[in-house]
Design a protein around this motif. Structure first.
Motif, PDB file in Angstrom:
ATOM      1  N   SER A  32     -13.890  16.584 -24.401  1.00 21.53           N
ATOM      2  CA  SER A  32     -14.951  17.569 -24.558  1.00 21.53           C
ATOM      3  C   SER A  32     -14.341  18.853 -25.104  1.00 21.53           C
ATOM      4  O   SER A  32     -13.130  19.053 -25.050  1.00 21.53           O
ATOM      5  CB  SER A  32     -15.629  17.837 -23.221  1.00 21.53           C
ATOM      6  OG  SER A  32     -14.704  18.414 -22.336  1.00 21.53           O
ATOM      7  N   THR A  33     -15.214  19.716 -25.613  1.00 16.60           N
ATOM      8  CA  THR A  33     -14.730  20.937 -26.257  1.00 16.60           C
ATOM      9  C   THR A  33     -13.976  21.824 -25.273  1.00 16.60           C
ATOM     10  O   THR A  33     -13.073  22.538 -25.659  1.00 16.60           O
ATOM     11  CB  THR A  33     -15.905  21.724 -26.855  1.00 16.60           C
ATOM     12  OG1 THR A  33     -16.993  21.658 -25.939  1.00 16.60           O
ATOM     13  CG2 THR A  33     -16.338  21.142 -28.169  1.00 16.60           C
ATOM     14  N   GLU A  34     -14.345  21.748 -23.987  1.00 17.50           N
ATOM     15  CA  GLU A  34     -13.713  22.635 -23.010  1.00 17.50           C
ATOM     16  C   GLU A  34     -12.336  22.147 -22.556  1.00 17.50           C
ATOM     17  O   GLU A  34     -11.604  22.850 -21.884  1.00 17.50           O
ATOM     18  CB  GLU A  34     -14.620  22.830 -21.805  1.00 17.50           C
ATOM     19  CG  GLU A  34     -14.704  21.618 -20.917  1.00 17.50           C
ATOM     20  CD  GLU A  34     -16.040  21.528 -20.191  1.00 17.50           C
ATOM     21  OE1 GLU A  34     -16.031  21.452 -18.968  1.00 17.50           O
ATOM     22  OE2 GLU A  34     -17.081  21.562 -20.865  1.00 17.50           O
ATOM     23  N   ALA A  35     -11.997  20.912 -22.887  1.00 12.41           N
ATOM     24  CA  ALA A  35     -10.679  20.384 -22.483  1.00 12.41           C
ATOM     25  C   ALA A  35      -9.655  20.841 -23.543  1.00 12.41           C
ATOM     26  O   ALA A  35      -9.997  21.013 -24.683  1.00 12.41           O
ATOM     27  CB  ALA A  35     -10.730  18.859 -22.432  1.00 12.41           C
ATOM     28  N   SER A  36      -8.566  21.055 -23.278  1.00 14.89           N
ATOM     29  CA  SER A  36      -7.754  21.773 -22.370  1.00 14.89           C
ATOM     30  C   SER A  36      -6.325  21.379 -22.433  1.00 14.89           C
ATOM     31  O   SER A  36      -5.855  20.724 -23.363  1.00 14.89           O
ATOM     32  CB  SER A  36      -8.265  21.663 -20.921  1.00 14.89           C
ATOM     33  OG  SER A  36      -8.101  20.341 -20.473  1.00 14.89           O
ATOM     34  N   ALA A  37      -5.622  21.854 -21.419  1.00 12.49           N
ATOM     35  CA  ALA A  37      -4.181  21.623 -21.327  1.00 12.49           C
ATOM     36  C   ALA A  37      -3.854  20.135 -21.309  1.00 12.49           C
ATOM     37  O   ALA A  37      -2.839  19.701 -21.859  1.00 12.49           O
ATOM     38  CB  ALA A  37      -3.639  22.297 -20.078  1.00 12.49           C
ATOM     39  N   LEU A  94     -16.083  31.539 -14.179  1.00  9.07           N
ATOM     40  CA  LEU A  94     -15.709  30.124 -14.250  1.00  9.07           C
ATOM     41  C   LEU A  94     -16.502  29.329 -13.207  1.00  9.07           C
ATOM     42  O   LEU A  94     -16.609  29.739 -12.055  1.00  9.07           O
ATOM     43  CB  LEU A  94     -14.208  29.966 -13.973  1.00  9.07           C
ATOM     44  CG  LEU A  94     -13.706  28.514 -13.970  1.00  9.07           C
ATOM     45  CD1 LEU A  94     -13.466  28.030 -15.392  1.00  9.07           C
ATOM     46  CD2 LEU A  94     -12.436  28.372 -13.150  1.00  9.07           C
ATOM     47  N   SER A 153     -15.554  22.926 -12.860  1.00  7.02           N
ATOM     48  CA  SER A 153     -14.247  22.903 -13.515  1.00  7.02           C
ATOM     49  C   SER A 153     -13.216  22.125 -12.696  1.00  7.02           C
ATOM     50  O   SER A 153     -12.104  21.923 -13.144  1.00  7.02           O
ATOM     51  CB  SER A 153     -13.741  24.331 -13.700  1.00  7.02           C
ATOM     52  OG  SER A 153     -13.466  24.897 -12.423  1.00  7.02           O
ATOM     53  N   ARG A 199     -10.474  14.505 -14.879  1.00 13.34           N
ATOM     54  CA  ARG A 199     -10.298  15.809 -15.523  1.00 13.34           C
ATOM     55  C   ARG A 199      -9.474  16.763 -14.668  1.00 13.34           C
ATOM     56  O   ARG A 199      -8.987  17.771 -15.144  1.00 13.34           O
ATOM     57  CB  ARG A 199     -11.658  16.434 -15.831  1.00 13.34           C
ATOM     58  CG  ARG A 199     -12.324  15.769 -17.026  1.00 13.34           C
ATOM     59  CD  ARG A 199     -13.415  16.640 -17.562  1.00 13.34           C
ATOM     60  NE  ARG A 199     -14.250  17.154 -16.489  1.00 13.34           N
ATOM     61  CZ  ARG A 199     -14.755  18.368 -16.461  1.00 13.34           C
ATOM     62  NH1 ARG A 199     -14.513  19.218 -17.422  1.00 13.34           N
ATOM     63  NH2 ARG A 199     -15.528  18.730 -15.454  1.00 13.34           N
ATOM     64  N   PRO A 242      -1.795  18.091 -16.369  1.00 15.00           N
ATOM     65  CA  PRO A 242      -1.539  17.614 -17.742  1.00 15.00           C
ATOM     66  C   PRO A 242      -0.452  16.557 -17.806  1.00 15.00           C
ATOM     67  O   PRO A 242      -0.561  15.574 -18.549  1.00 15.00           O
ATOM     68  CB  PRO A 242      -1.122  18.890 -18.477  1.00 15.00           C
ATOM     69  CG  PRO A 242      -1.808  19.987 -17.730  1.00 15.00           C
ATOM     70  CD  PRO A 242      -1.843  19.561 -16.301  1.00 15.00           C
ATOM     71  N   GLU A 244      -3.804  18.713 -24.782  1.00 15.99           N
ATOM     72  CA  GLU A 244      -2.573  19.105 -25.482  1.00 15.99           C
ATOM     73  C   GLU A 244      -1.386  18.264 -25.010  1.00 15.99           C
ATOM     74  O   GLU A 244      -0.564  17.838 -25.810  1.00 15.99           O
ATOM     75  CB  GLU A 244      -2.297  20.598 -25.282  1.00 15.99           C
ATOM     76  CG  GLU A 244      -3.296  21.500 -26.016  1.00 15.99           C
ATOM     77  CD  GLU A 244      -3.626  20.993 -27.418  1.00 15.99           C
ATOM     78  OE1 GLU A 244      -2.688  20.708 -28.188  1.00 15.99           O
ATOM     79  OE2 GLU A 244      -4.830  20.844 -27.737  1.00 15.99           O
TER      80      GLU A 244
END
Lengths: 540, 88
Positions: A108-113, B27, B32, A86, A90, A116
């Protein structure tokens, strides 16, 4: 004999439907029948969108129950799963998706650039966002017949650092994965009553032991999320309160727990086996670990590149009975066979150093889409010419000691380990060379003391433009977009000219010596600096 | 400079966290992937040096250090002489 990894799940779901299968610390675990149903739901979703046996399904998920469900969901379509770090820039994530010809992605919902970037590289790619423990958010759908992969099908493709700048996808079949998991389950006597820690990220092959070993045994898997893994106190807390019986991680995680998490004050009656792999455990620190753990805990050093999975192991002798200055990598696993050879691939006499070649059931199929690199990494089995088998060239220098164990002596090439991760120095160098204004680039690894103990750090040397203020910052920005964070050198130094050996090659020994002394003392041109000596942004 | 600003500066300059200047204070830093376990120890060493506080090993916990806002609250509690909470 199970036909594939999938058989392990189906068997445990049939034999122990109500037993806990997988959960986060402190949370109600999913049972084996729950895991079976949830993964069938994911498999059905994938199959409906055209995922077929032999395809590749990407995973871009935090360590979680859903990620484990995702692994099984992908496997149950007959596809191989491809876990992506993760923390990947990108661009690197997209490169992997294109390289393996990804046909669906679990994210997951939080992913991201990164999602894309992958979508842009693979237009029309089905993406399933998994969320919500257990249920995974997949609407229940009728599950049609799912394929039954066999030992020849690929189970997963793990991308590691590649020396030419493109990550290499190590292809592992169900047969190879099973060979390892069955060996490990027998060797470490995994049982339904066991509780295994899942410490390593999914893109790191250590994770296959706990994921599939727990399932084979019908044991409980405790998934340690990134935060639990990185706070030694939280890791130690989970070890104690979850009553983990078999722990497996890189040495760094254990070293940090000994140093800062008061491991010796913990009550660990359930802990019976501690396994570590991925980097060298300093012998003195390993002895300190032994003293911090219950005295009857069995400790093992496991060794093997991703391409062979674990191929040697060493049982650490009881505390107080061994004094060797280095930790050996041990003896061949019972399903593998090693031979030590010289550069002409001739076996060396007993006791001499040489490259370790490995034959056995756990070997990878090859590198995805790279027949040339695959061919380079194997040689025909000259020990048993009548078998027409192959040997994997580990690139690791070992020596067989009088007690029969292998001692590890480093690499034949430019691969190093940083925080337990493989880094091909060539990958960092080629990323630097792609930056505008860089004429030459070389990266060396040095050992340094940091707040967390002795660690390997990378130092880059570049020639060309620079070192004006902001130049280092630009290079760092460029690297951050192309390689993983642990591959970004701790220091970048600017040289007017590179030292060369008599044969005209870059003199890496001299660069290493330069890297080992403070920058001001070296002949490198002064770069923009703060008093700490390696901060890029202060002067701007 | 306040605690939050010097933290952002440290993350940007020493740990090279790309978006440290604009990062959401809530955050989750390690969750993260912004910092790893060794960098976490560097953050602790920085807090001790920069703010003259002493961080006990038992205080190196997610609840104290999870995010920029948690770290700020932790440092302020330590400076006020309070014990922000440990594991034992």
């Amino acid at each position: 004999m199970p036909a594939s990894l999938v058989s392990l799940l189906l068997r445990s779901a049939a034999d122990h439907p109500g037993r806990p299968a997988v959960g986060l610390p402190g949370e109600e675990p999913l049972t084996y029948s729950g895991l079976e149903r949830a993964s069938a739901g994911v498999a059905a979703w994938l199959a409906e969108r055209g995922v077929r046996r032999g395809d590749r399904v990407g995973l871009l998920l935090p360590k979680s129950v859903e990620a484990v469900v995702g692994v099984w969901g992908a496997l149950r379509t007959g596809a191989a799963y491809v876990p992506i770090d993760r923390a990947s820039p990108p661009q690197r994530a997209a490169l992997i998706a294109s390289n393996c010809g990804m046909s669906a992605l679990l994210a997951s919902t939080e992913a991201s650039a990164a999602v894309e970037a992958i979508r842009a590289a693979r237009p029309g790619l089905p993406v399933l966002l998994l969320h919500g423990a257990g249920a995974t958010g997949v609407p229940p759908s009728p599950v049609g017949p799912l394929p039954s992969p066999n030992v020849r099908d690929l189970a997963y493709v793990l991308y590691t650092s590649g020396s030419t700048g493109v990550p290499k996808g190590v292809m592992v079949s169900h047969g190879a994965a099973l060979s390892f998991v069955e060996w490990a389950a027998a060797r470490f006597e995994l049982r339904p009553a066991d509780v295994l820690s899942s410490h390593a990220p999914l893109h790191f092959d250590l994770s296959t032991f706990d994921l599939f070993g727990a399932t084979l045994a019908g044991a409980r898997l405790v998934v340690l999320d990134e935060e639990t893994v990185r706070f030694p106190m939280a890791s130690a807390e989970a070890l104690e309160t979850e009553r983990i019986s078999v722990w497996y991680s890189v040495p760094g995680a254990l070293r940090r727990m000994v140093r800062t998490a008061r491991l010796s004050d913990r009550k660990l009656p359930a802990l019976r086996t501690v396994l570590f792999a991925g980097e060298v455990y300093p012998a003195d620190e390993l002895r300190a670990l032994q003293l911090a753990l219950p005295p009857d805990t069995a400790l093992y050093n496991l060794y093997g590149p991703t391409e062979t999975n674990v191929c040697t192991y060493w049982r650490v002798p009881p505390a107080g009975t061994w004094t060797s200055p280095a930790v050996p990598i041990g003896i061949d696993c019972e399903n593998c066979e090693g031979v030590v050879v010289d550069p002409e691939l001739r076996p060396v006499p007993e006791g001499e150093a040489g490259e370790l070649l490995v034959r056995g059931g756990t070997l990878m199929e090859g590198y995805w889409g790279d027949a040339e690199a695959t061919a380079r990494s194997f040689v025909a089995d000259f020990l048993h010419p009548h078998l027409s088998d192959r040997l994997y060239r580990t690139g690791d220098i070992v020596r067989r000691q009088p007690d029969g164990t292998y001692a590890f002596h480093g690499r034949v090439d430019h691969m190093v380990k940083v925080r337990g991760y493989r880094v091909e120095l060539g990958e960092v160098e080629s990323a630097l060379l792609r930056a505008p204004g860089v004429a030459e680039a070389a990266v060396v690894a040095v050992e340094r003391d940091g707040p967390g103990g002795r660690e390997t750090e990378l130092v880059a040397f570049v020639s060309g433009e620079g070192p004006d203020p902001g130049r280092e910052r630009d290079l760092r920005r460029h690297l951050a977009a192309h390689v993983l964070k642990y591959m970004v050198p701790a220091e970048i130094r600017f040289l007017r000219e590179f030292p060369a050996t008599s044969s005209g090659k870059v003199d890496r020994q001299t660069l290493k010596a330069l890297a080992s002394c403070p920058e001001s003392a070296s002949s490198a041109a002064p770069a923009s600096q703060t008093p700490s000596g390696r901060s890029p942004g202060e002067t701007t | 400079m306040n605690v939050l600003d010097s933290l952002r500066r440290f993350l940007a300059n020493e740990l090279r966290v790309a978006d440290a200047a604009t990062m959401d204070p809530d955050l989750a830093l390690v969750q993260s992937g912004a910092i790893d376990s060794i960098e976490l120890m560097q953050v602790v060493a920085f807090l001790e040096k920069e703010f003259g506080i002493e961080v006990d090993d038992t205080e190196i916990l997610p609840k104290n250090l999870r995010s920029l806002s948690r770290i700020v609250a932790f440092v302020e509690a330590k400076r006020a002489g309070a014990s922000p909470g440990s594991a034992t």
